[in-house]
Design a protein around this motif. Structure first.
Motif, PDB file in Angstrom:
ATOM      1  N   GLU A   1       0.728  -1.404   0.251  1.00 50.75           N
ATOM      2  CA  GLU A   1      -0.136   0.361   0.304  1.00 50.75           C
ATOM      3  C   GLU A   1       1.232   1.004   0.350  1.00 50.75           C
ATOM      4  O   GLU A   1       1.819   1.278   0.631  1.00 50.75           O
TER       5      GLU A   1
ATOM      6  N   ASP B   1      -2.142  11.434  -4.994  1.00 48.60           N
ATOM      7  CA  ASP B   1      -3.384  11.550  -3.567  1.00 48.60           C
ATOM      8  C   ASP B   1      -2.537  11.537  -2.618  1.00 48.60           C
ATOM      9  O   ASP B   1      -1.667  11.259  -2.666  1.00 48.60           O
ATOM     10  N   THR B   2      -3.716  11.948  -1.775  1.00 49.74           N
ATOM     11  CA  THR B   2      -2.967  11.769  -0.274  1.00 49.74           C
ATOM     12  C   THR B   2      -3.920  10.427   0.528  1.00 49.74           C
ATOM     13  O   THR B   2      -3.547  10.343   1.326  1.00 49.74           O
ATOM     14  N   THR B   3      -4.396   9.233  -0.515  1.00 50.09           N
ATOM     15  CA  THR B   3      -4.900   8.416   0.024  1.00 50.09           C
ATOM     16  C   THR B   3      -3.906   7.246   0.002  1.00 50.09           C
ATOM     17  O   THR B   3      -3.958   7.200  -1.577  1.00 50.09           O
ATOM     18  N   PRO B   4      -4.011   5.971   0.714  1.00 48.17           N
ATOM     19  CA  PRO B   4      -2.721   5.144   0.628  1.00 48.17           C
ATOM     20  C   PRO B   4      -4.074   4.054  -0.537  1.00 48.17           C
ATOM     21  O   PRO B   4      -4.528   4.244  -0.558  1.00 48.17           O
ATOM     22  N   HIS B   5      -3.342   3.264  -1.955  1.00 44.56           N
ATOM     23  CA  HIS B   5      -3.813   2.800  -2.418  1.00 44.56           C
ATOM     24  C   HIS B   5      -2.730   1.013  -2.565  1.00 44.56           C
ATOM     25  O   HIS B   5      -1.928   1.848  -2.213  1.00 44.56           O
TER      26      HIS B   5
ATOM     27  N   TRP C   1      -9.374   5.569  -9.121  1.00 44.22           N
ATOM     28  CA  TRP C   1      -9.508   6.643  -8.260  1.00 44.22           C
ATOM     29  C   TRP C   1      -8.988   7.347  -9.524  1.00 44.22           C
ATOM     30  O   TRP C   1      -8.567   9.083  -8.689  1.00 44.22           O
TER      31      TRP C   1
ATOM     32  N   THR D   1      -1.657   1.877  -8.458  1.00 48.78           N
ATOM     33  CA  THR D   1      -0.940   2.997  -8.937  1.00 48.78           C
ATOM     34  C   THR D   1       0.150   2.755  -9.677  1.00 48.78           C
ATOM     35  O   THR D   1       0.631   1.746 -10.676  1.00 48.78           O
TER      36      THR D   1
ATOM     37  N   VAL E   1       0.927   6.099  -1.269  1.00 45.84           N
ATOM     38  CA  VAL E   1       0.636   7.009  -0.861  1.00 45.84           C
ATOM     39  C   VAL E   1       1.323   7.304  -2.734  1.00 45.84           C
ATOM     40  O   VAL E   1       1.988   7.875  -2.532  1.00 45.84           O
TER      41      VAL E   1
ATOM     42  N   THR F   1      -7.478  12.461 -11.020  1.00 50.64           N
ATOM     43  CA  THR F   1      -6.376  13.190 -10.286  1.00 50.64           C
ATOM     44  C   THR F   1      -5.509  12.980 -11.797  1.00 50.64           C
ATOM     45  O   THR F   1      -4.551  13.898 -11.401  1.00 50.64           O
TER      46      THR F   1
END
Length: 160
Positions: A70, A76-80, A142, A85, A72, A146
């Motif tokens: 996982e 983005d500022t959210t973990p994926h 996601w 990614t 960031v 962005t």
């Protein structure tokens, strides 16, 4: 599973010497020029490549160490999950960029839209074929909200 071994076929030369403050995708590196210097033993494999305007370059992210499942990401500022990614620290440090092909001279390719560190080992080159490789109507998860930021966002060292 058994291991896989790749032998680099060449090296990327670019203006980027430090992974911090460089483009995070080719779209953010429009017009940035670089070269791909192949081992001369592979020069014959470049025959007919000049008929293509873009190439898909596969390379080893040689300056990354380790990985996390996982992350960031830059956009983005959210973990994926790392596989959702394009973060460079991955279980297999393989990078992919679609680059504009400018010229082929001997074993050297001049390319543009380079978002790759200088000295990066090249694993493979494939021609970009819009009929095979472009799917403009597909979902981007996601990143749909962005992805435009990739034009201006720069790397910040979080994956160094």
């Amino acid at each position: 599973m058994t291991g896989i071994t790749f032998t680099p076929i060449g090296t990327v030369h670019s203006p980027f010497r430090d992974p911090r403050d460089m483009p995070i995708q080719p779209v953010g590196a429009r017009g940035v020029r670089g070269t791909i210097e192949l081992d001369p033993a592979y020069a014959a494999g470049l025959k007919d490549l000049t008929g293509f305007s873009r190439i898909i370059l596969l390379y080893h992210l040689h300056r990354t160490e380790g990985y996390a499942l996982e992350v960031v990401p830059f956009l983005d500022t959210t973990p994926h999950g790392v596989f959702a990614t394009r973060a460079p620290r991955r279980p297999n440090a393989i990078g992919l960029s679609v680059l504009r092909l400018v010229t082929v001279e001997g074993a050297t390719l001049t390319v543009e839209d380079v978002d790759i560190l200088d000295g990066t080992p090249v694993i493979d080159i494939k021609p970009y074929v819009p009929a095979f490789d472009a799917y403009p109507d597909e979902r981007a998860g996601w990143l749909a909200s962005t992805s435009e930021a990739a034009r201006t966002r720069r790397s910040d060292g979080r994956f160094c």
